[in-house]
Design an enzyme around this catalytic site. Sequence first.
Site, short mmCIF file in Angstrom:
data_model
loop_
_atom_site.label_atom_id
_atom_site.label_comp_id
_atom_site.label_asym_id
_atom_site.label_seq_id
_atom_site.Cartn_x
_atom_site.Cartn_y
_atom_site.Cartn_z
N GLU A 186 33.99 -15.51 -78.17
CA GLU A 186 35.37 -16.00 -78.23
C GLU A 186 36.34 -15.06 -77.53
O GLU A 186 36.35 -13.85 -77.77
CB GLU A 186 35.80 -16.16 -79.69
CG GLU A 186 37.21 -16.65 -79.86
CD GLU A 186 37.61 -16.81 -81.31
OE1 GLU A 186 37.12 -17.75 -81.96
OE2 GLU A 186 38.38 -15.97 -81.81
N ASN B 33 40.24 -19.26 -77.82
CA ASN B 33 41.05 -19.48 -79.02
C ASN B 33 42.53 -19.49 -78.67
O ASN B 33 43.04 -18.53 -78.11
CB ASN B 33 40.75 -18.37 -80.06
CG ASN B 33 41.15 -18.82 -81.46
OD1 ASN B 33 42.09 -19.59 -81.60
ND2 ASN B 33 40.43 -18.34 -82.46
N LYS C 191 37.66 -24.94 -93.75
CA LYS C 191 38.31 -23.70 -94.22
C LYS C 191 39.35 -24.11 -95.25
O LYS C 191 40.20 -24.97 -95.00
CB LYS C 191 38.91 -22.89 -93.08
CG LYS C 191 40.11 -23.45 -92.39
CD LYS C 191 40.65 -22.49 -91.32
CE LYS C 191 41.64 -23.23 -90.43
NZ LYS C 191 42.17 -22.37 -89.35
N GLU D 30 35.81 -28.01 -88.58
CA GLU D 30 35.75 -26.73 -89.33
C GLU D 30 36.15 -26.93 -90.79
O GLU D 30 37.14 -27.63 -91.07
CB GLU D 30 36.68 -25.71 -88.69
CG GLU D 30 36.65 -24.34 -89.38
CD GLU D 30 37.19 -23.25 -88.52
OE1 GLU D 30 38.40 -22.99 -88.59
OE2 GLU D 30 36.43 -22.68 -87.71
N LYS E 103 31.39 -19.08 -89.23
CA LYS E 103 32.66 -18.58 -88.72
C LYS E 103 33.07 -17.39 -89.55
O LYS E 103 33.42 -17.51 -90.73
CB LYS E 103 33.70 -19.69 -88.84
CG LYS E 103 34.93 -19.51 -88.01
CD LYS E 103 34.62 -19.47 -86.56
CE LYS E 103 35.59 -20.08 -85.61
NZ LYS E 103 36.95 -20.27 -85.99
N GLU F 47 39.45 -23.86 -78.97
CA GLU F 47 39.57 -23.64 -80.42
C GLU F 47 41.03 -23.50 -80.84
O GLU F 47 41.81 -22.88 -80.12
CB GLU F 47 38.86 -22.32 -80.81
CG GLU F 47 37.42 -22.18 -80.42
CD GLU F 47 36.92 -20.74 -80.67
OE1 GLU F 47 37.34 -20.10 -81.65
OE2 GLU F 47 36.12 -20.26 -79.85
N SER F 48 41.38 -24.07 -81.97
CA SER F 48 42.68 -23.84 -82.62
C SER F 48 43.82 -24.68 -82.08
O SER F 48 43.92 -24.91 -80.87
CB SER F 48 43.11 -22.36 -82.54
OG SER F 48 42.22 -21.54 -83.23
P1 137 Z 1 42.78 -24.65 -86.30
O1 137 Z 1 42.24 -25.97 -85.84
O2 137 Z 1 42.79 -24.53 -87.81
O3 137 Z 1 44.11 -24.31 -85.68
O4 137 Z 1 41.79 -23.49 -85.77
C1 137 Z 1 40.42 -23.64 -86.02
C2 137 Z 1 39.76 -22.28 -85.77
O5 137 Z 1 39.87 -21.96 -84.39
C3 137 Z 1 40.45 -21.21 -86.61
O6 137 Z 1 40.01 -21.37 -87.93
C4 137 Z 1 40.19 -19.79 -86.13
O7 137 Z 1 39.06 -19.64 -85.49
C5 137 Z 1 40.27 -18.82 -87.27
N1 137 Z 1 41.58 -18.80 -87.67
C6 137 Z 1 43.61 -17.71 -88.38
C7 137 Z 1 42.35 -17.62 -87.75
C8 137 Z 1 41.87 -16.43 -87.24
C9 137 Z 1 42.66 -15.29 -87.37
C10 137 Z 1 43.91 -15.36 -87.99
C11 137 Z 1 44.39 -16.57 -88.50
C12 137 Z 1 44.11 -19.03 -88.94
O8 137 Z 1 45.25 -19.00 -89.44
O9 137 Z 1 43.39 -20.05 -88.90
#
Ligand code: 137
Length: 246
Positions: free
Chosen positions: A158, A179, A51, A49, A109, A209-210
Amino acid sequence: MPRYLEGWLADVVKISLNRERINKIRERPIYLLSKFIKSVTNKNAIIAEFKRKSPSGLNENRNLEEYVKFMEESGAIGISVLTEEKYFGGSYSDLEKAAKIVKIPILMKDFIVTEKQIDTAFNLGADAILLIVKILTERELINLYEYARNLGLEAIVEVTDENDLKIALRYDFNIIGVNARNLSSLEVNIRNVGKILEMIPKDRIKIAESGIKNKEDIVELKKYGADAFLIGTTLMKDPNKIKELI
Ligand code: 137
Protein backbone atom coordinates in the site's frame (compact mmCIF):
# COMPACT_ATOMS: atom_id res chain seq x y z
CA MET A 1 32.69 -16.48 17.89
CA PRO A 2 33.03 -13.26 15.84
CA ARG A 3 30.97 -10.43 17.36
CA TYR A 4 28.82 -9.89 14.23
CA LEU A 5 27.82 -13.55 14.38
CA GLU A 6 26.71 -13.17 18.04
CA GLY A 7 24.38 -10.35 17.01
CA TRP A 8 23.03 -12.33 14.08
CA LEU A 9 22.44 -15.39 16.26
CA ALA A 10 20.63 -13.30 18.90
CA ASP A 11 18.32 -12.00 16.16
CA VAL A 12 17.64 -15.49 14.85
CA VAL A 13 16.80 -16.73 18.34
CA LYS A 14 14.54 -13.70 18.96
CA ILE A 15 12.69 -14.19 15.67
CA SER A 16 12.26 -17.92 16.17
CA LEU A 17 11.01 -17.44 19.76
CA ASN A 18 8.74 -14.70 18.51
CA ARG A 19 7.31 -16.87 15.74
CA GLU A 20 3.83 -18.30 16.00
CA ARG A 21 3.83 -21.97 15.06
CA ILE A 22 2.54 -22.41 11.51
CA ASN A 23 -0.34 -24.85 11.19
CA LYS A 24 1.07 -27.98 9.55
CA ILE A 25 -1.97 -28.24 7.30
CA ARG A 26 -4.19 -25.23 6.81
CA GLU A 27 -7.91 -26.12 6.72
CA ARG A 28 -8.92 -23.44 4.26
CA PRO A 29 -7.43 -23.42 0.74
CA ILE A 30 -5.73 -20.20 -0.36
CA TYR A 31 -7.95 -18.07 -2.63
CA LEU A 32 -5.63 -15.88 -4.72
CA LEU A 33 -6.79 -12.26 -4.69
CA SER A 34 -4.85 -11.53 -7.91
CA LYS A 35 -6.69 -14.36 -9.69
CA PHE A 36 -10.10 -13.23 -8.47
CA ILE A 37 -9.45 -9.64 -9.56
CA LYS A 38 -8.15 -10.69 -13.00
CA SER A 39 -11.14 -13.01 -13.55
CA VAL A 40 -13.68 -10.17 -13.22
CA THR A 41 -15.31 -9.26 -16.53
CA ASN A 42 -18.84 -7.90 -16.20
CA LYS A 43 -18.82 -6.11 -12.85
CA ASN A 44 -16.65 -3.96 -10.58
CA ALA A 45 -14.10 -5.91 -8.50
CA ILE A 46 -15.11 -4.85 -5.01
CA ILE A 47 -13.29 -5.83 -1.83
CA ALA A 48 -15.80 -5.22 0.96
CA GLU A 49 -14.22 -4.27 4.25
CA PHE A 50 -15.53 -5.13 7.71
CA LYS A 51 -14.53 -2.54 10.30
CA ARG A 52 -16.67 -1.62 13.30
CA LYS A 53 -15.08 1.75 14.00
CA SER A 54 -12.25 3.94 12.77
CA PRO A 55 -10.20 7.04 13.68
CA SER A 56 -12.25 8.85 11.01
CA GLY A 57 -15.33 8.45 13.16
CA LEU A 58 -17.08 5.33 11.85
CA ASN A 59 -19.07 3.43 14.45
CA GLU A 60 -21.16 0.53 13.10
CA ASN A 61 -21.43 -2.59 15.20
CA ARG A 62 -22.76 -4.92 12.50
CA ASN A 63 -22.94 -8.71 12.62
CA LEU A 64 -19.76 -9.93 10.94
CA GLU A 65 -21.15 -13.25 9.72
CA GLU A 66 -24.18 -11.63 8.11
CA TYR A 67 -22.06 -8.88 6.53
CA VAL A 68 -19.43 -11.10 4.90
CA LYS A 69 -22.03 -13.63 3.71
CA PHE A 70 -24.17 -10.84 2.20
CA MET A 71 -21.13 -9.29 0.48
CA GLU A 72 -20.07 -12.61 -1.05
CA GLU A 73 -23.64 -13.29 -2.23
CA SER A 74 -23.80 -9.76 -3.67
CA GLY A 75 -20.74 -10.41 -5.85
CA ALA A 76 -17.83 -8.95 -3.86
CA ILE A 77 -14.58 -10.59 -5.05
CA GLY A 78 -12.89 -10.18 -1.68
CA ILE A 79 -13.35 -9.38 1.98
CA SER A 80 -11.04 -7.16 4.07
CA VAL A 81 -11.22 -7.77 7.81
CA LEU A 82 -9.72 -5.21 10.19
CA THR A 83 -8.03 -7.22 12.96
CA GLU A 84 -6.61 -4.19 14.78
CA GLU A 85 -8.49 -3.82 18.06
CA LYS A 86 -7.67 -0.43 19.59
CA TYR A 87 -8.64 1.93 16.76
CA PHE A 88 -10.87 -0.32 14.62
CA GLY A 89 -12.59 -2.62 17.10
CA GLY A 90 -11.34 -5.63 15.14
CA SER A 91 -10.04 -9.02 16.31
CA TYR A 92 -8.36 -12.19 15.11
CA SER A 93 -11.57 -14.06 15.85
CA ASP A 94 -13.38 -11.82 13.31
CA LEU A 95 -10.94 -13.05 10.68
CA GLU A 96 -11.31 -16.68 11.80
CA LYS A 97 -15.12 -16.43 11.57
CA ALA A 98 -15.02 -14.86 8.11
CA ALA A 99 -12.62 -17.59 6.92
CA LYS A 100 -15.14 -20.24 7.93
CA ILE A 101 -17.91 -18.58 5.89
CA VAL A 102 -16.69 -17.17 2.57
CA LYS A 103 -14.97 -18.84 -0.35
CA ILE A 104 -13.49 -15.62 -1.73
CA PRO A 105 -10.11 -14.06 -0.83
CA ILE A 106 -9.80 -12.54 2.65
CA LEU A 107 -7.35 -9.72 3.36
CA MET A 108 -6.09 -9.44 6.93
CA LYS A 109 -6.17 -5.65 7.35
CA ASP A 110 -3.73 -4.66 10.06
CA PHE A 111 -0.50 -2.79 10.61
CA ILE A 112 1.84 -5.70 9.84
CA VAL A 113 5.44 -5.31 10.97
CA THR A 114 6.47 -8.84 12.07
CA GLU A 115 6.66 -12.34 10.59
CA LYS A 116 4.62 -13.57 13.55
CA GLN A 117 1.63 -11.49 12.37
CA ILE A 118 1.95 -13.14 8.95
CA ASP A 119 2.05 -16.59 10.61
CA THR A 120 -1.15 -15.59 12.42
CA ALA A 121 -2.78 -14.46 9.17
CA PHE A 122 -1.91 -17.83 7.60
CA ASN A 123 -3.17 -19.81 10.59
CA LEU A 124 -6.45 -17.88 10.77
CA GLY A 125 -7.20 -18.54 7.09
CA ALA A 126 -6.38 -15.19 5.48
CA ASP A 127 -5.33 -15.19 1.81
CA ALA A 128 -3.60 -11.82 1.68
CA ILE A 129 -1.96 -9.36 4.02
CA LEU A 130 -1.35 -5.62 3.82
CA LEU A 131 2.16 -4.16 3.80
CA ILE A 132 2.12 -0.39 4.25
CA VAL A 133 5.18 1.26 2.65
CA LYS A 134 4.87 4.29 4.95
CA ILE A 135 5.48 2.29 8.15
CA LEU A 136 8.18 -0.15 6.97
CA THR A 137 11.81 0.17 5.98
CA GLU A 138 12.59 -1.17 2.48
CA ARG A 139 14.39 -4.12 4.04
CA GLU A 140 11.36 -4.96 6.21
CA LEU A 141 9.04 -4.53 3.22
CA ILE A 142 11.03 -6.99 1.09
CA ASN A 143 11.53 -9.52 3.92
CA LEU A 144 7.89 -9.51 5.00
CA TYR A 145 6.71 -9.72 1.37
CA GLU A 146 8.93 -12.73 0.68
CA TYR A 147 7.94 -14.32 3.99
CA ALA A 148 4.24 -14.02 3.07
CA ARG A 149 4.84 -15.31 -0.46
CA ASN A 150 6.73 -18.33 0.91
CA LEU A 151 3.60 -19.22 2.88
CA GLY A 152 1.51 -18.90 -0.31
CA LEU A 153 -0.14 -15.66 0.85
CA GLU A 154 -0.39 -12.60 -1.40
CA ALA A 155 0.39 -9.09 -0.23
CA ILE A 156 -1.16 -5.75 -1.11
CA VAL A 157 1.71 -3.25 -0.97
CA GLU A 158 0.00 0.00 0.00
CA VAL A 159 1.18 3.46 -1.04
CA THR A 160 -0.29 6.86 -0.25
CA ASP A 161 2.00 9.19 -2.22
CA GLU A 162 4.54 9.34 -5.06
CA ASN A 163 7.46 8.72 -2.75
CA ASP A 164 5.89 5.49 -1.44
CA LEU A 165 5.20 4.47 -5.04
CA LYS A 166 8.81 5.10 -6.08
CA ILE A 167 9.89 2.62 -3.39
CA ALA A 168 7.20 0.05 -4.26
CA LEU A 169 8.08 0.09 -7.97
CA ARG A 170 11.69 -0.84 -7.24
CA TYR A 171 10.48 -4.40 -6.60
CA ASP A 172 8.19 -6.82 -8.43
CA PHE A 173 5.27 -6.53 -6.03
CA ASN A 174 2.31 -7.65 -8.16
CA ILE A 175 -0.51 -5.95 -6.23
CA ILE A 176 -0.28 -2.25 -5.39
CA GLY A 177 -2.95 -0.55 -3.24
CA VAL A 178 -3.32 3.23 -3.43
CA ASN A 179 -4.87 4.61 -0.27
CA ALA A 180 -6.73 7.89 -0.69
CA ARG A 181 -6.50 8.46 3.06
CA ASN A 182 -3.49 10.25 4.43
CA LEU A 183 -2.69 8.02 7.41
CA SER A 184 -1.61 10.91 9.61
CA SER A 185 -4.01 13.72 8.66
CA LEU A 186 -6.86 11.22 7.92
CA GLU A 187 -7.77 13.50 5.01
CA VAL A 188 -9.24 11.56 2.03
CA ASN A 189 -8.33 12.72 -1.48
CA ILE A 190 -9.64 10.53 -4.31
CA ARG A 191 -8.20 12.84 -7.00
CA ASN A 192 -4.76 12.12 -5.61
CA VAL A 193 -5.35 8.38 -6.08
CA GLY A 194 -5.93 8.89 -9.81
CA LYS A 195 -2.60 10.68 -10.24
CA ILE A 196 -0.75 7.85 -8.51
CA LEU A 197 -2.70 5.05 -10.23
CA GLU A 198 -1.61 6.45 -13.61
CA MET A 199 2.06 6.07 -12.59
CA ILE A 200 1.70 2.32 -11.93
CA PRO A 201 2.73 0.05 -14.83
CA LYS A 202 -0.10 -1.93 -16.44
CA ASP A 203 1.41 -5.29 -15.42
CA ARG A 204 0.67 -4.61 -11.71
CA ILE A 205 -2.78 -5.10 -10.21
CA LYS A 206 -4.02 -1.74 -8.92
CA ILE A 207 -6.43 -1.43 -5.99
CA ALA A 208 -8.02 1.92 -5.07
CA GLU A 209 -8.63 2.13 -1.33
CA SER A 210 -10.64 4.51 0.88
CA GLY A 211 -13.13 7.28 0.41
CA ILE A 212 -15.24 5.49 -2.24
CA LYS A 213 -18.85 6.63 -1.80
CA ASN A 214 -20.70 6.05 -5.06
CA LYS A 215 -20.62 4.71 -8.61
CA GLU A 216 -19.16 7.98 -9.90
CA ASP A 217 -16.08 7.48 -7.72
CA ILE A 218 -15.61 3.99 -9.19
CA VAL A 219 -16.06 5.22 -12.78
CA GLU A 220 -13.51 7.98 -12.15
CA LEU A 221 -10.96 5.62 -10.54
CA LYS A 222 -11.41 3.07 -13.34
CA LYS A 223 -10.48 5.81 -15.85
CA TYR A 224 -7.11 6.08 -14.08
CA GLY A 225 -6.59 2.30 -14.26
CA ALA A 226 -7.93 0.90 -10.97
CA ASP A 227 -8.61 -2.86 -11.24
CA ALA A 228 -10.31 -3.24 -7.85
CA PHE A 229 -11.90 -1.11 -5.14
CA LEU A 230 -11.52 -1.56 -1.39
CA ILE A 231 -14.58 -0.07 0.32
CA GLY A 232 -15.23 0.03 4.06
CA THR A 233 -17.18 2.94 5.52
CA THR A 234 -19.77 3.24 2.72
CA LEU A 235 -20.64 -0.47 2.94
CA MET A 236 -20.50 -0.68 6.73
CA LYS A 237 -22.98 2.23 6.87
CA ASP A 238 -25.26 0.66 4.25
CA PRO A 239 -24.35 -2.86 3.03
CA ASN A 240 -27.08 -2.66 0.34
CA LYS A 241 -25.02 0.04 -1.40
CA ILE A 242 -22.95 -2.79 -2.92
CA LYS A 243 -25.84 -3.47 -5.32
CA GLU A 244 -25.35 0.00 -6.79
CA LEU A 245 -21.54 -0.16 -6.82
CA ILE A 246 -20.89 -3.68 -8.15
P1 137 B 1 -13.00 3.54 3.65
O1 137 B 1 -13.78 2.91 2.52
O2 137 B 1 -13.58 3.19 5.01
O3 137 B 1 -12.80 5.03 3.47
O4 137 B 1 -11.51 2.93 3.63
C1 137 B 1 -11.37 1.54 3.59
C2 137 B 1 -9.92 1.21 3.95
O5 137 B 1 -9.07 1.71 2.95
C3 137 B 1 -9.58 1.84 5.30
O6 137 B 1 -10.19 1.06 6.30
C4 137 B 1 -8.08 1.96 5.56
O7 137 B 1 -7.36 1.07 4.93
C5 137 B 1 -7.79 1.92 7.03
N1 137 B 1 -8.31 3.07 7.56
C6 137 B 1 -8.26 5.00 8.99
C7 137 B 1 -7.55 3.98 8.32
C8 137 B 1 -6.18 3.86 8.40
C9 137 B 1 -5.48 4.77 9.19
C10 137 B 1 -6.17 5.79 9.86
C11 137 B 1 -7.55 5.92 9.75
C12 137 B 1 -9.77 5.12 8.88
O8 137 B 1 -10.27 6.08 9.48
O9 137 B 1 -10.42 4.26 8.24
